[in-house]
Design an enzyme around this catalytic site. Structure first.
Site, mmCIF file in Angstrom:
data_model
loop_
_atom_site.group_PDB
_atom_site.id
_atom_site.type_symbol
_atom_site.label_atom_id
_atom_site.label_comp_id
_atom_site.label_asym_id
_atom_site.label_seq_id
_atom_site.Cartn_x
_atom_site.Cartn_y
_atom_site.Cartn_z
ATOM 1 C CG ASP A 86 -9.570 23.307 -3.911
ATOM 2 O OD1 ASP A 86 -9.111 23.607 -2.959
ATOM 3 O OD2 ASP A 86 -9.199 22.246 -4.365
ATOM 4 C CB VAL A 87 -14.809 27.103 -0.922
ATOM 5 C CG1 VAL A 87 -16.340 27.478 -0.951
ATOM 6 C CG2 VAL A 87 -14.835 25.782 -0.187
#
Length: 259
Positions: free
Chosen positions: A130-131
């Site tokens: 998750d960026v």
């Protein structure tokens, strides 16, 4: 021959199906079991179901829900949410799920990747990145807890580590693009693709089949995952479960190139 996969991603909160924007503003869109039944009829390639509260609330996966989903699902199923131990991975796989996705636990205890892969096979272990972009320089950074906690880790570097530890697949999810329906973060995907040789799926931002076609044209054999695209229809985002038909999928995948 391998082909690109077009993958709906369903988010579950309090037992209901929801959709978020940048990991916030969850909107109820229906019943997850009913959605699975509809996707069965549409012959989807694969399905991701993520319990978005399990990890953030430090609770066990909802095994009853997972079992019910697995029984209904006639396509490969990937489950994410609340998984912290190899024993949980084994239990979820025993319920009929093909893949288990881990994010926070993979970052906090990387040895989980190795042990889970040893027990159920690396092909069943997906590491989720998750960026979002942070700081004045807008650099990519990994986040956990539904995008609320920064880790200080660069996603490409951690993807390399996950591959070395035995992960079988990487799911790269752009928080900045989540629910915006304005296209994938192709720069982020490119960085991860260049860092590892594992199968990759991309999530976050798909707003049309053209976005999926562009992703596949650029990256070839890749998983093109989407949430809003497959639960909303039209500019007013009316709730309607949808998925490309056979001829549409053939046209999208005809753009595959060697990369």
């Amino acid at each position: 021959m391998l082909y690109p996969r077009i993958i709906p991603c369903l988010l579950v909160q309090n037992g209901g199906l929801v959709k978020t924007v940048r990991f916030g503003q969850p909107k109820y869109v229906g019943d997850p079991i009913n959605a699975v039944r509809i996707f069965n009829e549409k012959e989807v390639d694969e399905l991701i179901v993520a319990d978005i509260d399990a990890t953030a609330q430090d609770r066990e996966p909802n095994y009853s829900l997972i079992a019910n989903l697995a029984v209904e699902c006639r396509m490969p199923l990937c489950y994410a949410g609340g998984v912290r131990t190899p024993e949980q991975v084994e239990r979820i796989i025993s319920l009929g799920v093909e893949k288990v996705a881990i994010s926070r636990a993979a970052i906090q205890t990387p040895e989980l990747i190795t042990e889970a892969s040893r027990r159920v096979g690396s092909q069943s272990i997906v590491v989720v990145l998750d960026v979002k972009k942070t700081g004045l320089l807008r650099r990519y950074e990994l986040f956990t807890h539904n995008g609320s906690r920064a880790t200080g880790l660069h996603p490409a570097a951690f993807a390399k580590q996950a591959e070395a530890l035995g992960a079988g697949e990487i799911l790269v999810n752009s928080i900045d693009h989540d629910g915006e329906m304005k296209g994938y973060d192709l720069e982020l995907i490119e960085q991860i693709r260049n860092a590892v040789s594992l199968p990759i799926s991309a999530l976050g931002g798909a707003g049309s089949l053209t976005d999926i076609e562009g992703l596949i044209r650029h990256h070839g054999i890749i998983g093109a995952a989407a949430g809003s695209l497959f639960v909303f229809k039209g500019k007013y985002r009316a709730v309607l479960i949808n998925y490309p038909n056979r001829s549409e999928k053939d046209a999208i995948c005809s753009s595959v190139i060697d990369v």
